[in-house]
Design a protein around this motif. Structure first.
Motif, PDB file in Angstrom:
ATOM      1  N   UNK A   1       0.879  -1.173   0.034  1.00  0.00           N
ATOM      2  CA  UNK A   1      -0.038   0.018   0.027  1.00  0.00           C
ATOM      3  C   UNK A   1       0.944   1.189   0.023  1.00  0.00           C
ATOM      4  N   UNK A   2       0.430   2.442  -0.670  1.00  0.00           N
ATOM      5  CA  UNK A   2       1.069   3.603  -0.648  1.00  0.00           C
ATOM      6  C   UNK A   2       1.669   3.828   0.863  1.00  0.00           C
ATOM      7  N   UNK A   3       0.998   3.709   1.951  1.00  0.00           N
ATOM      8  CA  UNK A   3       1.426   4.004   3.079  1.00  0.00           C
ATOM      9  C   UNK A   3       2.665   3.249   3.780  1.00  0.00           C
ATOM     10  N   UNK A   4       2.547   2.005   3.326  1.00  0.00           N
ATOM     11  CA  UNK A   4       3.662   1.337   3.853  1.00  0.00           C
ATOM     12  C   UNK A   4       5.124   1.449   3.399  1.00  0.00           C
ATOM     13  N   UNK A   5       6.029   1.416   4.163  1.00  0.00           N
ATOM     14  CA  UNK A   5       7.393   1.477   3.945  1.00  0.00           C
ATOM     15  C   UNK A   5       8.323   0.425   3.813  1.00  0.00           C
ATOM     16  N   UNK A   6       9.081   0.238   2.957  1.00  0.00           N
ATOM     17  CA  UNK A   6      10.010  -0.910   2.975  1.00  0.00           C
ATOM     18  C   UNK A   6      11.579  -0.499   3.102  1.00  0.00           C
ATOM     19  N   UNK A   7      12.486  -0.915   3.744  1.00  0.00           N
ATOM     20  CA  UNK A   7      13.914  -0.585   3.709  1.00  0.00           C
ATOM     21  C   UNK A   7      14.443  -1.578   2.774  1.00  0.00           C
ATOM     22  N   UNK A   8      15.141  -1.128   1.703  1.00  0.00           N
ATOM     23  CA  UNK A   8      15.775  -1.962   0.654  1.00  0.00           C
ATOM     24  C   UNK A   8      16.873  -2.435   1.342  1.00  0.00           C
ATOM     25  N   UNK A   9      17.231  -3.603   1.581  1.00  0.00           N
ATOM     26  CA  UNK A   9      18.320  -4.424   2.112  1.00  0.00           C
ATOM     27  C   UNK A   9      19.687  -4.101   1.210  1.00  0.00           C
ATOM     28  N   UNK A  10      20.671  -3.845   1.756  1.00  0.00           N
ATOM     29  CA  UNK A  10      21.675  -3.193   1.197  1.00  0.00           C
ATOM     30  C   UNK A  10      22.413  -4.186   0.035  1.00  0.00           C
ATOM     31  N   UNK A  11      22.017  -5.582  -0.113  1.00  0.00           N
ATOM     32  CA  UNK A  11      22.386  -6.463  -1.091  1.00  0.00           C
ATOM     33  C   UNK A  11      21.597  -6.283  -2.353  1.00  0.00           C
ATOM     34  N   UNK A  12      20.591  -5.375  -2.427  1.00  0.00           N
ATOM     35  CA  UNK A  12      19.761  -5.191  -3.246  1.00  0.00           C
ATOM     36  C   UNK A  12      20.087  -3.618  -3.904  1.00  0.00           C
ATOM     37  N   UNK A  13      20.731  -3.851  -5.215  1.00  0.00           N
ATOM     38  CA  UNK A  13      20.847  -2.303  -5.601  1.00  0.00           C
ATOM     39  C   UNK A  13      19.518  -1.722  -6.050  1.00  0.00           C
ATOM     40  N   UNK A  14      19.563  -0.154  -6.176  1.00  0.00           N
ATOM     41  CA  UNK A  14      18.103   0.355  -6.262  1.00  0.00           C
ATOM     42  C   UNK A  14      17.682  -0.013  -7.567  1.00  0.00           C
ATOM     43  N   UNK A  15      18.535  -0.085  -8.704  1.00  0.00           N
ATOM     44  CA  UNK A  15      17.826  -0.813  -9.909  1.00  0.00           C
ATOM     45  C   UNK A  15      17.295  -2.041  -9.890  1.00  0.00           C
ATOM     46  N   UNK A  16      17.668  -2.679  -8.985  1.00  0.00           N
ATOM     47  CA  UNK A  16      16.979  -4.304  -9.084  1.00  0.00           C
ATOM     48  C   UNK A  16      15.909  -4.313  -7.745  1.00  0.00           C
ATOM     49  N   UNK A  17      15.345  -3.181  -7.341  1.00  0.00           N
ATOM     50  CA  UNK A  17      14.269  -3.269  -6.629  1.00  0.00           C
ATOM     51  C   UNK A  17      13.139  -2.745  -7.105  1.00  0.00           C
ATOM     52  N   UNK A  18      12.098  -3.456  -7.584  1.00  0.00           N
ATOM     53  CA  UNK A  18      10.679  -3.001  -7.905  1.00  0.00           C
ATOM     54  C   UNK A  18       9.758  -2.612  -6.999  1.00  0.00           C
ATOM     55  N   UNK A  19       9.184  -1.533  -6.854  1.00  0.00           N
ATOM     56  CA  UNK A  19       8.263  -0.947  -5.766  1.00  0.00           C
ATOM     57  C   UNK A  19       6.853  -0.958  -6.545  1.00  0.00           C
ATOM     58  N   UNK A  20       6.066  -1.750  -6.156  1.00  0.00           N
ATOM     59  CA  UNK A  20       4.564  -1.540  -6.790  1.00  0.00           C
ATOM     60  C   UNK A  20       3.470  -1.152  -5.839  1.00  0.00           C
ATOM     61  N   UNK A  21       2.939  -0.016  -6.111  1.00  0.00           N
ATOM     62  CA  UNK A  21       2.218   0.390  -4.988  1.00  0.00           C
ATOM     63  C   UNK A  21       0.803   0.179  -5.567  1.00  0.00           C
ATOM     64  N   UNK A  22      -0.095  -0.667  -4.538  1.00  0.00           N
ATOM     65  CA  UNK A  22      -1.333  -0.999  -4.856  1.00  0.00           C
ATOM     66  C   UNK A  22      -1.963  -1.678  -3.597  1.00  0.00           C
ATOM     67  N   UNK A  23      -3.268  -1.392  -3.640  1.00  0.00           N
ATOM     68  CA  UNK A  23      -3.848  -2.101  -2.389  1.00  0.00           C
ATOM     69  C   UNK A  23      -4.106  -3.695  -2.658  1.00  0.00           C
TER      70      UNK A  23
END
Length: 168
Positions: A27-49
């Motif tokens: 959901x848009x209000x949830x936050x995730x801390x991207x682990x250091x092992x995951x490069x920013x370009x290898x993290x897909x964040x899809x915001x949906x309910x």
């Protein structure tokens, strides 16, 4: 290999699996801390309910979300695992794992894949809207929808236990 987990187990699952790619469905209000092992370009964040029909003030999973998921999955080299998570690890993430496995292994039978998902995760209740959109985009003619409907609602749980789904 695809690892599926709830938000509370992301860091642990990425670390233990050796994953270098991450999909977050929140959901848009949830936050995730991207682990250091995951490069920013290898993290897909899809915001949906986690909903199956339009509701005022909420984001319905749609074609754009599924296309982004499919594009991200096809860029994955499969050398290291992929982790997919949602808040509880029960609905959006299990649907997405099923979608990615279906797309990357088009020869796999939809029913057998759904049964494997149920065996691996008794609580899995894949989001029907994500499944329906993917079924249309992948040209599965209702087979993905029927297969997920056939396994039914998963066991009640506050959050799903992490599991791994093999890509053949």
């Amino acid at each position: 290999m695809i690892f599926v987990c709830p938000l509370s187990k992301v860091a642990e699952t990425v670390s233990s699996s050796g994953a270098r790619r991450l999909v977050s469905l929140l959901n848009a209000e949830n936050e995730v801390v991207r682990p250091a092992a995951i490069a920013p370009e290898h993290h897909l964040l899809l915001s949906m309910n986690d909903i199956a029909e339009a509701q005022a003030g909420l984001t319905l999973p749609g074609e754009m979300h599924v296309r982004q998921l499919l594009d991200f999955a096809t860029e994955w080299d499969r050398v290291r695992p992929l982790v997919i998570h949602c808040y509880a690890g029960i609905s959006r993430s299990t649907a997405s794992a099923y979608i990615v496995a279906s797309a990357l292994s088009p020869q796999r039978d939809e029913v057998e894949l759904a049964k494997e998902l149920r065996w691996l995760s008794p609580s899995a209740t894949p989001n029907p809207r994500l499944i329906a959109v993917a079924d249309a985009l992948l040209g599965r003619e209702g087979r993905m929808i029927a297969a997920i409907k056939a396994i039914g609602r998963g066991a009640d749980a506050f959050e799903g236990a992490p599991f791994a789904l093999e890509i053949s």
